[in-house]
Scaffold this active site. Structure first.
Site, PDB file in Angstrom:
ATOM      1  N   GLU A 247       0.809  -1.211   0.000  1.00 61.04           N
ATOM      2  CA  GLU A 247       0.000   0.000   0.000  1.00 61.04           C
ATOM      3  C   GLU A 247       0.848   1.270   0.000  1.00 61.04           C
ATOM      4  O   GLU A 247       0.428   2.295  -0.523  1.00 61.04           O
ATOM      5  CB  GLU A 247      -0.919  -0.007   1.225  1.00 61.04           C
ATOM      6  CG  GLU A 247      -2.150   0.841   1.086  1.00 61.04           C
ATOM      7  CD  GLU A 247      -3.157   0.566   2.196  1.00 61.04           C
ATOM      8  OE1 GLU A 247      -4.351   0.774   1.958  1.00 61.04           O
ATOM      9  OE2 GLU A 247      -2.754   0.144   3.294  1.00 61.04           O
ATOM     10  N   ARG A 389     -12.655  -9.305   8.410  1.00 55.05           N
ATOM     11  CA  ARG A 389     -13.246  -9.157   7.087  1.00 55.05           C
ATOM     12  C   ARG A 389     -12.822 -10.283   6.141  1.00 55.05           C
ATOM     13  O   ARG A 389     -11.747 -10.848   6.260  1.00 55.05           O
ATOM     14  CB  ARG A 389     -12.805  -7.819   6.498  1.00 55.05           C
ATOM     15  CG  ARG A 389     -13.559  -7.395   5.250  1.00 55.05           C
ATOM     16  CD  ARG A 389     -13.191  -5.964   4.911  1.00 55.05           C
ATOM     17  NE  ARG A 389     -13.780  -5.551   3.650  1.00 55.05           N
ATOM     18  CZ  ARG A 389     -13.647  -4.344   3.130  1.00 55.05           C
ATOM     19  NH1 ARG A 389     -12.940  -3.441   3.764  1.00 55.05           N
ATOM     20  NH2 ARG A 389     -14.199  -4.038   1.979  1.00 55.05           N
TER      21      ARG A 389
END
Length: 502
Positions: A247, A389
C-alpha cells in the site's frame, strides 16, 4: 569426452545458456556470498545440463552440512556421490571456477539461467497441453482451459522478482527528500520481543512459527503499529525484519519510522520546514533508522507466490530473520493476473493458510494486517473476532489475533461542548455524564503529538492469554508507546471515583 548425465527427455531445441550456468556455479564455489545468492535464487532443475545439476546438488549438500564450499570440497562431494567422472572430472570443475564473475554481476547471470529455465518450462508445458489436446478425449472444454491455465501458471511461477531495499539505502533518500522509549527487559519473553511490555505479557513475545493477525478499521493506526513492532523488533530484539508493503512506498514507510524515532511531526518532515533542534533530531533518527536491519519490499501488485519466494530468498541471506510483516492481506492476490476464478473468501483462505505454512517452514513469526468489517462502526462497539473481514479462515489459521480500538475513531469534530474542555475544567456533574472511555480519551488528548488512547485487544492467543493492552498513539509522529505513569494514575483515580458513585 566425458559421459555426463543429461536431463530426462532433453530437447536440443530447448533454450539454455551453458556459459551462464558455468559462471553461476563457479561463483558459488569460490565465494560464500555468491553461494547463498545462487542457492536461494535457483533450483537444481533450473540448470539444463545434467552435469550442472549434479554440481549444484553437491554444493547444496555441502551447505546443508555446514561445510565450506570450494573446488576441493565440491570435487570430494561429487566423488562420494560417484558422479565426479560423469561431470567431466576436476578439470571441468576448474573450468567452472575459471568462469566465475564479479559478485556485482552475479544477479545478471542468475537472471539469464532463471529466464532460460522459465522459458523451457513454458515451452514444455505448451507442448504437453498441445499433446493432450490432440491425443486425449476432452469432455469439458472449460475444464481443459482452466487446467491448462493452471499448468502455465505453475510453469511460469518462478519469474524474476525484485530485490528488497535495506533501510540503510532508503533512509538517506528520505533525508534528502525532507531537506528539498525505553528499553524493556526480556524476562518471561520466550519469543521475539515485541517492544511493548503489555503485549509481551499476553503473548510472551511473537512466537516463532506463529501467524499473527493485526486488524482494525482504516485509519485507526494498524500500519503505524506494525511499523512500530518492526522497528522495535529490529532494534531491541536485534534481529532482521522483512516488510512487504502493498500500500505504501518504502520512502513513505521510512519517513514514518524517522518521524516516530525523532518525535518530529510527519507534516513537518513532508514540508521540510524544521527548526535547528529538529534538524539535529532528524540527523540522529536517520542514522538510527538507517542502521536498523529492516528490509522493505514495496513492489506493486506482489502476489502470494512472490511473498513466499522473496521470504525464502531473504532468509537464505539473513538466517536470523526474526519477523515478516505483510501490509496487508486485502491487497494480496493468489492468481497471476488478478482474475482468478475463486471468490475473495476463498482467496483469503488460501492466503492465510499459505502464510501460516510459510511461518512454519521458516520458523519465524509472520505479522499480517487485515481490515475489520463496517459493523464495528455501525454498532458503535469494540471489535471482536467475528468482525474479521473476508473470511473466517483468518481466525482459524491465526495463532494470535489482535484487534485495535480507538475511542475517538471517526470523531473528526467535537460536537459535545464538554469535549472541547480539558477534563480538569469539567464540573463534577459534567464529568459524571461522560463514560470511562470518553474520560480516558480526553486525558490522552492533553498529551503532545495529537495523542489517542488505543486498546489492543488480544482476542485470540493459541498458546497464551487474551485480554486488552492499552497504548498511546501519538498520531503526529506515528508512534505507539506505553501510557505515561501519571496518566495511568489519573485513570485509576477516575475508575475509583466511578466505582464509588455506583
Amino acid at each position: 569426452m566425458a559421459n555426463y548425465k543429461t536431463p530426462k527427455k532433453a530437447r536440443t531445441d530447448l533454450p539454455y545458456n551453458s556459459q551462464a550456468e558455468k559462471a553461476v556455479l563457479g561463483s558459488a564455489m569460490l565465494n560464500s556470498d555468491a553461494m547463498y545468492t545462487v542457492l536461494s535464487s535457483l533450483l537444481e532443475d533450473d540448470f539444463f545440463e545434467g552435469r550442472h545439476q549434479l554440481i549444484y546438488r553437491a554444493i547444496n549438500q555441502l551447505r546443508e552440512r555446514g561445510v565450506n564450499v570450494d573446488l576441493l570440497t565440491a570435487s570430494e562431494e561429487l566423488l562420494n556421490m560417484k558422479e565426479l567422472d560423469n561431470i567431466g572430472g576436476v578439470e571441468y570443475l576448474q573450468e567452472c571456477c575459471d568462469s566465475m564473475v564479479a559478485f556485482a554481476n552475479l544477479d545478471h547471470y542468475i537472471a539469464i539461467v532463471n529466464d532460460q529455465s522459465c522459458l523451457r518450462k513454458l515451452l514444455l508445458t505448451i507442448r504437453k497441453i498441445d499433446e493432450k489436446y490432440h491425443n486425449e478425449e476432452i469432455d469439458n472444454i472449460n475444464d481443459f482451459i482452466l487446467n491448462s491455465e493452471e499448468m502455465i501458471k505453475d510453469a511460469t511461477e518462478k519469474r524474476r522478482i525484485s530485490q528488497f531495499k535495506p533501510t540503510r539505502d532508503v533512509a538517506p533518500e528520505v533525508e534528502s527528500i525532507i531537506k528539498s522509549a525505553r528499553e524493556l527487559e526480556d524476562d518471561d519473553v520466550t519469543g521475539i520481543n515485541t517492544g511493548y511490555e503489555g503485549i509481551n505479557k499476553k503473548t510472551q513475545g511473537f512466537q516463532r512459527s506463529n501467524l499473527i493477525i493485526l486488524a482494525a478499521r482504516p485509519a485507526v493506526g494498524k500500519t503505524a503499529l506494525a511499523l512500530n513492532f518492526a522497528y522495535r523488533v529490529a532494534t531491541r530484539a536485534k534481529v532482521p525484519v522483512a516488510i512487504f508493503s502493498l500500500e505504501m512506498s518504502s520512502e513513505l514507510l521510512v519517513r514514518r519510522l524517522i518521524a516516530s524515532e525523532s518525535y518530529i511531526p510527519l507534516q513537518s518532515l513532508s514540508t521540510g520546514k524544521l527548526t535547528g533542534e529538529q534538524r539535529i533530531k532528524l540527523a540522529d533518527a536517520v542514522k538510527r533508522v538507517g542502521n536498523a536491519p529492516i528490509y522493505i519490499d514495496d513492489t506493486p501488485g506482489n502476489k502470494l507466490m512472490d511473498i513466499i519466494a522473496k521470504s525464502r530468498k531473504l532468509i537464505a541471506k539473513e538466517p536470523n530473520l526474526g519477523l515478516i510483516v505483510v501490509d496487508y492481506l486485502g491487497l494480496v492476490e493468489t492468481s497471476g493476473n488478478g482474475k482468478g476464478n475463486d471468490s475473495r473468501q476463498e482467496e483469503v483462505r488460501k492466503i492465510s493458510l499459505a502464510l501460516k505454512q510459510l511461518s512454519l517452514e521458516l520458523k519465524i513469526p509472520i505479522l499480517a494486517l487485515s481490515q475489520l468489517s463496517r459493523r464495528v462502526e455501525q454498532d458503535k462497539r469494540k471489535p471482536q473476532l467475528s468482525d474479521l473481514r473476508d473470511s473466517g479462515s483468518i481466525e482459524q489459521d491465526a495463532d494470535v489475533v489482535m484487534l485495535m480500538h480507538r475511542e475517538d475513531y471517526g470523531k473528526e469534530s467535537k460536537n459535545n461542548a464538554n469535549e472541547n474542555k480539558k477534563i480538569s475544567e469539567l464540573s463534577e456533574d459534567e464529568r459524571k455524564k461522560l463514560s470511562y472511555g470518553q474520560q480516558q480519551q480526553m486525558l490522552a488528548e492533553q498529551m503532545p503529538g495529537d495523542a489517542s488512547f488505543v486498546e489492543v485487544i488480544v482476542a485470540k492467543n493459541r498458546n497464551g492469554q487474551t485480554g486488552s493492552v492499552g497504548l498511546f498513539f501519538y498520531k503526529s509522529f506515528g508512534r505507539f508507546d506505553t501510557p505515561p505513569r501519571e496518566w495511568e494514575e489519573k485513570m485509576k483515580e477516575i475508575s475509583n471515583q466511578m466505582a464509588a458513585a455506583d
